[in-house]
Motif scaffolding. Structure first.
Motif, PDB file in Angstrom:
ATOM      1  N   THR A 183       0.834  -1.206   0.000  1.00 49.53           N
ATOM      2  CA  THR A 183       0.000   0.000   0.000  1.00 49.53           C
ATOM      3  C   THR A 183       0.867   1.254   0.000  1.00 49.53           C
ATOM      4  O   THR A 183       0.607   2.208  -0.746  1.00 49.53           O
ATOM      5  CB  THR A 183      -0.938  -0.018   1.220  1.00 49.53           C
ATOM      6  OG1 THR A 183      -1.749  -1.204   1.165  1.00 49.53           O
ATOM      7  CG2 THR A 183      -1.843   1.210   1.256  1.00 49.53           C
ATOM      8  N   CYS A 187      -1.674  -3.899  -3.696  1.00 47.22           N
ATOM      9  CA  CYS A 187      -2.547  -2.727  -3.538  1.00 47.22           C
ATOM     10  C   CYS A 187      -2.753  -2.099  -4.912  1.00 47.22           C
ATOM     11  O   CYS A 187      -1.803  -1.659  -5.554  1.00 47.22           O
ATOM     12  CB  CYS A 187      -1.930  -1.707  -2.581  1.00 47.22           C
ATOM     13  SG  CYS A 187      -2.930  -0.196  -2.430  1.00 47.22           S
ATOM     14  N   VAL A 228      -7.237  -3.892  -1.995  1.00 43.42           N
ATOM     15  CA  VAL A 228      -6.009  -4.352  -1.330  1.00 43.42           C
ATOM     16  C   VAL A 228      -6.220  -5.778  -0.838  1.00 43.42           C
ATOM     17  O   VAL A 228      -7.283  -6.103  -0.284  1.00 43.42           O
ATOM     18  CB  VAL A 228      -5.647  -3.453  -0.130  1.00 43.42           C
ATOM     19  CG1 VAL A 228      -4.305  -3.847   0.468  1.00 43.42           C
ATOM     20  CG2 VAL A 228      -5.627  -1.992  -0.555  1.00 43.42           C
TER      21      VAL A 228
END
Ligand SMILES: Nc1nc2c(ncn2[C@H]2C[C@H](O)[C@@H](COP(=O)(O)OP(=O)(O)OP(=O)(O)O)O2)c(=O)[nH]1
Length: 204
Positions: free
Chosen positions: A53, A113, A124
């Protein structure tokens, strides 16, 4: 008319790029340069997802939010005895890793992500593949570490390179071990309303 999706791979990984290209995609590469050393989640899988992420967010923060653009961040870690193992820092660390891994089973987690800058939407998830390592000899460990390959990859092994001979078997997605799970990525694209086949480059 929906814009044609444009995939950006937020990764320096040659393995991820090759995997995506062989699957018919042709992503643009923008490396995130995220510092992975000081990031820890509650579990190895959570750490991989957090890092994936961070990588995607870092690249999204540097580009124009053009409609149709999606950014993919990934991070791979090997879980062994509850520890999250990335790339070994030294040949000594790689040797110790293999002495701990041989004849045993670990789990290779790859966090994914997928972000759509124009809408702020994201999908995600983490894929996990169980890996059974061969009971390699000290001599094999020494020779493998001497090639330098273990130092360049998460978990100090590859499944599709020299390390392949030292992986007895896996349970789960093969490409996830290489660095990106194609079936998971297809599902993440669907979650953002993107058809996997729309990402395919037309055959030359
Ligand atoms: N070819 C191959 N590469 C592997 C395998 N297992 C791990 N790797 C590579 C894929 C990634 O390049 C690397 C995992 O480290 P990271 O997830 O931090 O990615 P990397 O540092 O390469 O690039 P990035 O941080 O995404 O810019 O290890 C494997 O079985 N085969």
């Amino acid at each position: 008319m929906l814009p044609v999706p444009h995939l950006i791979l937020a990764s320096a990984s040659p393995a991820r790029l090759t995997t995506l290209r062989r699957a018919g995609l042709n992503p643009e590469v923008i490396v995130s340069d995220v510092d992975e050393t000081a990031v820890f989640g509650p579990t190895p899988a959570a750490t991989a997802e957090l890092l994936a992420t961070m990588k995607a967010e870092a690249v999204v923060g540097r580009i124009e939010p053009v409609p149709g653009t999606v950014v993919l961040g990934c991070d791979s870690l090997l879980e062994l005895d509850g520890q999250a193992l990335g790339k070994p820092e030294t040949t000594e660390a790689a040797t110790e890793r293999w002495r701990a891994m041989r004849g045993r089973t670990g789990v290779l987690h790859t966090g994914h992500c997928l972000m759509e800058p124009a809408t702020g939407r994201r999908a995600v998830a983490t894929a996990s593949t169980t890996v059974r390592f061969a009971d390699v000899t000290d001599a094999e460990i020494g020779a493998y570490v001497a090639t330098g390959e273990p130092l360049r990859v998460a978990g100090a092994f590859t499944i599709d390179g020299r390390g392949g001979a030292f992986v007895e078997g896996i349970e789960g997605d093969h490409h996830n071990v290489v660095g990106v799970s194609l079936p998971l990525l297809r599902r993440l694209c669907a979650a953002l309303g993107i058809a996997w086949t729309a990402l395919w480059e037309l055959p030359a």
